[in-house]
Design a protein around this motif. Structure first.
Motif, PDB file in Angstrom:
ATOM      1  N   ILE A 408       8.111  -1.958   6.857  1.00 27.88           N
ATOM      2  CA  ILE A 408       8.934  -3.068   6.370  1.00 27.88           C
ATOM      3  C   ILE A 408       8.048  -4.139   5.750  1.00 27.88           C
ATOM      4  CG2 ILE A 408      10.368  -5.001   7.137  1.00 27.88           C
ATOM      5  CD1 ILE A 408      11.781  -3.123   9.028  1.00 27.88           C
ATOM      6  N   THR A 409       6.914  -4.413   6.392  1.00 29.74           N
ATOM      7  CA  THR A 409       5.971  -5.378   5.823  1.00 29.74           C
ATOM      8  C   THR A 409       5.465  -4.915   4.463  1.00 29.74           C
ATOM      9  OG1 THR A 409       5.263  -5.992   8.059  1.00 29.74           O
ATOM     10  CG2 THR A 409       3.821  -6.615   6.235  1.00 29.74           C
ATOM     11  N   PHE A 410       5.085  -3.642   4.384  1.00 30.81           N
ATOM     12  CA  PHE A 410       4.600  -3.080   3.121  1.00 30.81           C
ATOM     13  C   PHE A 410       5.684  -3.146   2.038  1.00 30.81           C
ATOM     14  CE2 PHE A 410       4.264   0.601   0.287  1.00 30.81           C
ATOM     15  CZ  PHE A 410       2.978   0.435  -0.211  1.00 30.81           C
ATOM     16  N   HIS A 411       6.903  -2.733   2.379  1.00 29.69           N
ATOM     17  CA  HIS A 411       7.984  -2.698   1.396  1.00 29.69           C
ATOM     18  C   HIS A 411       8.393  -4.110   0.971  1.00 29.69           C
ATOM     19  CE1 HIS A 411      11.351  -1.068  -0.799  1.00 29.69           C
ATOM     20  NE2 HIS A 411      12.203  -1.797  -0.102  1.00 29.69           N
ATOM     21  N   PHE A 412       8.430  -5.058   1.916  1.00 30.26           N
ATOM     22  CA  PHE A 412       8.805  -6.436   1.570  1.00 30.26           C
ATOM     23  C   PHE A 412       7.776  -7.048   0.628  1.00 30.26           C
ATOM     24  CE2 PHE A 412       8.280 -10.981   2.426  1.00 30.26           C
ATOM     25  CZ  PHE A 412       9.539 -11.444   2.071  1.00 30.26           C
ATOM     26  N   MET A 430      -1.411  -7.405  -9.951  1.00 32.74           N
ATOM     27  CA  MET A 430      -1.433  -7.983  -8.613  1.00 32.74           C
ATOM     28  C   MET A 430      -0.094  -7.809  -7.909  1.00 32.74           C
ATOM     29  SD  MET A 430      -4.326  -9.050  -7.643  1.00 32.74           S
ATOM     30  CE  MET A 430      -3.670  -9.871  -6.204  1.00 32.74           C
ATOM     31  N   GLY A 431       0.985  -7.922  -8.643  1.00 29.03           N
ATOM     32  CA  GLY A 431       2.299  -7.748  -8.030  1.00 29.03           C
ATOM     33  C   GLY A 431       2.511  -6.350  -7.498  1.00 29.03           C
ATOM     34  N   PHE A 437      -3.372  -4.247  -1.124  1.00 28.11           N
ATOM     35  CA  PHE A 437      -4.533  -5.087  -0.864  1.00 28.11           C
ATOM     36  C   PHE A 437      -4.413  -5.826   0.464  1.00 28.11           C
ATOM     37  CE2 PHE A 437      -5.278  -5.509  -5.711  1.00 28.11           C
ATOM     38  CZ  PHE A 437      -5.909  -4.282  -5.704  1.00 28.11           C
ATOM     39  N   ILE A 438      -3.180  -6.223   0.825  1.00 32.36           N
ATOM     40  CA  ILE A 438      -2.987  -6.965   2.074  1.00 32.36           C
ATOM     41  C   ILE A 438      -3.142  -6.055   3.291  1.00 32.36           C
ATOM     42  CG2 ILE A 438      -1.266  -8.215   3.451  1.00 32.36           C
ATOM     43  CD1 ILE A 438      -0.255  -9.478   0.896  1.00 32.36           C
ATOM     44  N   ALA A 443      -6.045  -1.325   7.746  1.00 35.05           N
ATOM     45  CA  ALA A 443      -6.462   0.077   7.872  1.00 35.05           C
ATOM     46  C   ALA A 443      -7.944   0.172   8.235  1.00 35.05           C
ATOM     47  CB  ALA A 443      -6.182   0.822   6.568  1.00 35.05           C
ATOM     48  N   ILE A 444      -8.772  -0.666   7.605  1.00 33.76           N
ATOM     49  CA  ILE A 444     -10.208  -0.644   7.915  1.00 33.76           C
ATOM     50  C   ILE A 444     -10.463  -1.093   9.346  1.00 33.76           C
ATOM     51  CG2 ILE A 444     -12.444  -1.652   7.281  1.00 33.76           C
ATOM     52  CD1 ILE A 444     -11.406  -1.880   4.401  1.00 33.76           C
TER      53      ILE A 444
END
Length: 484
Positions: A408-412, A430-431, A437-438, A443-444
């Protein structure tokens, strides 16, 4: 391939396939619900409904695929950690990176397939989907009208009591409300005893022939006191023809994203070619408008006069004093009219340029999205695999909670970035890539902590300084210190 690699790949593939099928079925139900108004009560046979769903399925893949990779990764590695299989691997000298190696290769192949799918299958499906909806309406024009309720078709709201005929094109008791162009109140009503729908597959115009009817139109008098009388015009007709543009069926609110624009129907090569043409068109229009506005306001490049000429021709401080009062009024009126005209021209052109730039941004976003879906598979795997090893929980409980929150965070963020870039708030690059990028640092971080056998959150790093602080305070105010 070693036995361990086969075991991990088999376990992951089984989980991934199961999750993908379940999620795909859920999103298909969402698609059916989204287009239920076009499918229910339209006298469509099963084959047409199946084709309708088949053409709409590929657009679901960009949502289902990353979520399936994320959830399958958490469940697979969570089960391995929960059953102490990871402990057995590590005791044998097998690290987390070694265990992930075969799955990394699989995700790499899956990312290539995802890019190919987004570049070839989805554009083709979008093209077929939009044209299929249009062709259904042309071949079965009655599908656009449901009995017993008002149907929104372009500039008309149409209601029929009964449909008959082979294709339902014979109408009985037709009532039509014509929509005003200025979004005001409806002032024209047409009623007829019978009607007939006539269409052609070569045209997007649906012809509605009305027989034996009346039309009523409200009239708004100029005088306010006459409006209380509510005057209207009534007319009778034996036959009247109304043309309805079927292309309106494919025009939907972009915020709902039910149908993408033409940019979603193009692959990478076509998008690159289209973007080159759009950018050249925008640059030419800017240059053309600049030259035009300079000519209108009278800005030209004149040679700089010599100082001797300036001394000979001294102009007064107030140039208007050279003219009579009448001429001054005419000059001011002309100047005001020119300013108003130029401002209107600038505002109109500015709006047109913004629309063109917005179209360019949409095409750029569609171009980047084809690469984002491939990278999203990698990103979700490197979030899900170490997260599953850390939480040490498999099944459908805790993994689903983490997967849903992360996706949900990724999709939002992805949706927010695309909307913002289309309106010029940030670059389309960037959009489109902002969500990746966020979440990339997450993941790292998770991979690093899982490799070093650390928990999800190092509570010792938080509690140890606090306990040391309290210990120092207690030692300072202890009775022994007070006696000294």
């Amino acid at each position: 391939m070693k036995i361990l690699d086969k075991y991990l790949l088999k376990t992951f593939l089984f989980t991934f396939t199961t999750v993908f099928v379940i999620l795909f079925f859920i999103f298909i139900l969402q698609t059916v619900w989204l287009f239920i108004s076009e499918l229910a009560g339209k006298d469509l046979d099963l084959i047409l409904v199946v084709k309708f769903l088949l053409f709409s399925m590929p657009r679901i893949i960009p949502l289902v695929l990353p979520l399936s990779v994320l959830l399958a990764s958490i469940m697979t590695f969570g089960n391995l950690a929960e059953n102490y299989e990871f402990a057995a691997m590590k005791s044998s000298g097998i690290s987390l990176q070694r265990a992930m190696r075969v799955l990394i290769v699989f995700i790499f192949v899956l990312s290539i397939v995802a890019f190919w799918f987004a570049n070839n299958v989805i554009p083709y499906a979008e093209y077929k989907f939009v044209n299929f909806r249009k062709n259904i309406a042309q071949a079965k024009p009655a599908m656009a009208i449901v009995e017993g309720q008002f149907n929104d078709l372009g500039f008309y709201n149409i209601k029929v009591v009964k449909k008959s005929g082979e294709n339902g094109n014979k109408l009985t008791e037709v009532t039509i409300h014509e929509k005003p162009s200025n979004m005001g109140e409806n002032k024209t009503v047409i009623k007829s005893k019978t009607g007939e729908l006539i269409s052609s597959e070569k045209s997007s115009i649906l012809k509605l022939v009305l027989n034996d009817g009346y039309y009523y139109q409200d009239v708004t008098p100029k005088k306010y006191e006459d409006r209380a009388k509510m005057p209207f015009i009534k007319g009778k007709f034996k036959k009247q023809i109304i043309n309805i543009d079927l292309s309106e069926l494919n025009k939907v609110d972009e915020s709902k994203e039910s149908i993408a624009g033409t940019n979603a129907m193009l692959n990478v090569n076509e998008l690159t070619y289209t973007l080159d043409s759009l950018n050249k068109n925008l640059d030419n229009e800017i240059v053309s408008f600049s030259e035009n506005i300079n000519q209108r306001v009278g800005i030209r490049r004149y040679p700089t006069p010599a100082k001797s000429d300036l001394k000979k021709k001294q102009l007064p401080n107030n140039l208007m004093s050279l003219y009579s009062n009448k001429d001054q009024v005419d000059i001011l009126k002309m100047a005001g009219s020119n300013i108003t005209s130029n401002i209107y021209s600038i505002e109109t052109t500015q709006k047109d340029l913004k629309d063109k730039q917005r179209d360019i941004n949409k095409h750029l976003t569609a171009l980047y999205e084809k690469f984002v879906i491939a990278f999203a598979c990698f990103l979700m795997f490197f979030i899900g695999a170490p997260l599953g090893a850390i939480i040490r929980k498999g099944g459908l409980g805790l993994p689903i909670v983490f997967a849903v929150l992360i996706f949900i965070t990724f999709h939002f963020i992805n949706t927010f970035g695309k909307r913002l870039s289309q309106e010029g708030g940030m670059t389309p690059f960037m959009g489109s890539w902002m969500s990746s990028f966020i979440l990339l640092p997450l993941a790292i971080l998770l991979t690093y902590r899982a490799t070093n056998d650390n928990g999800l959150i190092n509570f010792d790093a938080i509690t140890t300084p606090i306990s040391q602080l309290f210990q120092k305070i207690s030692e300072r105010f202890s009775p022994a210190q007070k006696q000294q």
